[in-house]
Design a protein around this motif. Structure first.
Motif, PDB file in Angstrom:
ATOM      1  N   ASP A   1     -11.374  -8.277   0.734  1.00 16.38           N
ATOM      2  CA  ASP A   1     -10.896  -6.930   0.201  1.00 16.38           C
ATOM      3  C   ASP A   1     -11.584  -5.602   0.848  1.00 16.38           C
ATOM      4  N   ALA A   2     -12.565  -6.045   1.563  1.00 15.47           N
ATOM      5  CA  ALA A   2     -13.250  -4.856   2.121  1.00 15.47           C
ATOM      6  C   ALA A   2     -12.496  -4.168   2.970  1.00 15.47           C
ATOM      7  N   PRO A   3     -12.665  -2.932   3.260  1.00 13.69           N
ATOM      8  CA  PRO A   3     -11.809  -1.976   4.095  1.00 13.69           C
ATOM      9  C   PRO A   3     -11.852  -2.396   5.418  1.00 13.69           C
TER      10      PRO A   3
ATOM     11  N   THR B   1      -4.331   5.739   4.289  1.00 13.50           N
ATOM     12  CA  THR B   1      -4.011   4.153   4.279  1.00 13.50           C
ATOM     13  C   THR B   1      -5.007   3.371   3.379  1.00 13.50           C
ATOM     14  N   GLU B   2      -4.389   2.892   2.177  1.00 15.56           N
ATOM     15  CA  GLU B   2      -5.466   2.096   1.498  1.00 15.56           C
ATOM     16  C   GLU B   2      -5.788   0.814   2.337  1.00 15.56           C
TER      17      GLU B   2
ATOM     18  N   THR C   1      -2.013  -2.687   8.687  1.00 14.88           N
ATOM     19  CA  THR C   1      -2.995  -3.534   7.822  1.00 14.88           C
ATOM     20  C   THR C   1      -2.525  -4.553   7.163  1.00 14.88           C
ATOM     21  N   ALA C   2      -1.632  -4.863   6.901  1.00 10.70           N
ATOM     22  CA  ALA C   2      -0.747  -6.047   6.476  1.00 10.70           C
ATOM     23  C   ALA C   2      -0.878  -7.100   7.729  1.00 10.70           C
ATOM     24  N   ALA C   3      -0.444  -6.584   8.802  1.00  6.21           N
ATOM     25  CA  ALA C   3      -0.473  -7.614   9.767  1.00  6.21           C
ATOM     26  C   ALA C   3      -1.933  -8.063  10.228  1.00  6.21           C
ATOM     27  N   LEU C   4      -2.983  -7.247   9.843  1.00  9.64           N
ATOM     28  CA  LEU C   4      -4.364  -7.458  10.265  1.00  9.64           C
ATOM     29  C   LEU C   4      -4.740  -8.478   9.197  1.00  9.64           C
ATOM     30  N   ARG C   5      -4.318  -8.410   7.828  1.00 12.46           N
ATOM     31  CA  ARG C   5      -4.701  -9.265   6.915  1.00 12.46           C
ATOM     32  C   ARG C   5      -3.786 -10.564   6.703  1.00 12.46           C
ATOM     33  N   GLY C   6      -2.892 -10.512   7.736  1.00 13.98           N
ATOM     34  CA  GLY C   6      -2.073 -11.695   7.662  1.00 13.98           C
ATOM     35  C   GLY C   6      -1.037 -12.089   6.562  1.00 13.98           C
ATOM     36  N   THR C   7      -0.597 -10.585   6.079  1.00 16.91           N
ATOM     37  CA  THR C   7       0.499 -10.677   4.911  1.00 16.91           C
ATOM     38  C   THR C   7       1.884  -9.856   5.421  1.00 16.91           C
TER      39      THR C   7
END
Length: 379
Positions: free
Chosen positions: A7-9, A32-33, A324-330
């Protein structure tokens, strides 16, 4: 690449703080959150002061090499430096193990873009291209109208990105040196070609006319591109700095109706004025009703023909949210390097067509999916 699940930025380094870096990337990253603008690469003290005032707590680096030396402290590198540096900087970032966002055009040639895509694939790293005009208000509206069948079968797509700048501003964007990758064909042309391919799929034929019209100009400043798509749609695309009377941004003609839209998406102007997404009381990306486009048949919208269609809000923040979603795998990469390569195929063909006075046939590139197969940009 192993998705960043914490959850870290995600810590972002921005290379370049000129127009693209300061007006587009830095504000959108900061809004961007899940992202935090950690480092800006610039040795210019004036730009450092500007960045520090807008984004307190920033770190600075004098050169990109400093980033590669502390790659383990970063999660993403955004390249907003001059066009001629895009390939070398993206290559260095990927080799340092860092995901990358590159401003358009990703490269000067489609071959270079595909080489970068291959390197990112080998390293398992995200490589995305900032094609923000996919999230323009008029383009989002047109995409929805086509998806809903409001125009019938689209036959011709006219897209104009025209300006009246009779005096050259100078700088690398207007340089005629090939290594600078300047001129409107690769600048605004990158946008209008990308939009056409997203909407209507692969190009099979390209014809172009390109001129240098202003005294003292060294790169193309008035260019027309005609694309025949594999599905039969014809796109007529205009980019110009010498247009004394601006035409419609879009005129889209279908078998049952047409859509005409004047004016530019308001997001760039808002960013230039210092407004930020999510800040203030005004909704982001909205435009006034009097400049909505019109849909209809048989009469010009300028004489009252057609029905006004509410313009969907522009949404540049959606690009970095998707990254951001792509980097987090979502989520998926919102704009891939191979999509950018397909647009560069068209731009290279247009340059050859204008130079040689010929129509250029494009063949499908083996093992690449059609540009318009990305469902998230067709709904």
């Amino acid at each position: 690449m192993t998705p960043k699940a914490s959850d870290a930025p995600l810590r972002v380094a921005l290379v370049g703080y000129g127009l693209a870096g300061s007006v587009f990337h830095a504000p959108l990253i900061a809004a961007t959150e899940g992202l935090v603008l950690d480092t800006v690469v610039t040795s210019n003290e004036e730009r450092r002061a500007e960045a520090r005032a807008a984004h307190p707590g920033l770190r600075f680096a004098a050169s990109p090499d400093e980033l590669w030396e502390r790659a383990d402290e970063l999660d993403l590198v955004v390249i907003a430096a001059p066009n001629k540096t895009h390939v070398s900087l993206a290559t260095a970032a990927l080799k340092a193990g860092l995901p990358v966002v590159v401003d358009k055009p990703i490269a000067g040639t489609a071959a270079e873009a595909r080489e970068l895509a291959a390197l990112a694939g080998e390293r398992g790293l995200l490589l995305s291209v900032f094609q923000n005009r996919r999230w323009d208000n008029d383009f989002r509206t047109l995409t929805a109208l086509i998806a809903e069948g409001e125009l019938g079968e689209v036959q011709r797509f006219e897209s104009r990105f025209e300006r009246w700048r009779p005096q050259p501003k100078g700088g690398w964007r207007e340089s005629g040196a090939p290594e600078e990758i300047g001129g409107l064909l690769y600048d605004l042309g990158s946008h209008v070609v990308d939009q056409a391919l997203v909407l209507f799929g692969p190009a099979v034929q390209v014809y172009a006319e390109s001129d240098v019209r202003r005294p003292g100009a060294a790169a193309d400043d008035d260019t027309f591109i005609a694309i025949t798509h594999a599905n039969g749609v014809r796109s007529h695309l205009y980019v110009s700095a010498t247009t004394a009377q601006l035409g419609p941004r879009f005129r889209v003609l279908g078998s049952t109706a047409g859509y005409v839209k004047y004016g530019l998406d308001p997001q760039e102007a808002a960013l230039r004025e210092g407004r930020r997404p999510g800040a203030g009381s005004e909704p982001w990306g909205e435009e006034a009703e009097e400049v909505w486009g019109r849909i209809g048949s048989g009469e010009s919208p300028l004489t009252g023909g057609g029905t006004p269609v509410r313009t969907l809000p522009g949404d540049y923040p959606a690009y970095y949210a998707a990254v951001t979603a792509a980097l987090r795998g979502t989520g998926e990469n919102p704009v891939t390097a191979l999509q950018a390569a397909a647009a560069l195929d068209v731009l290279e063909a247009a340059r050859r067509s204008a130079r040689e006075g010929v129509s250029v046939t494009l063949l499908p590139h083996p093992d690449e999916a059609p540009h318009a197969s990305d469902k998230e940009h067709r709904a």
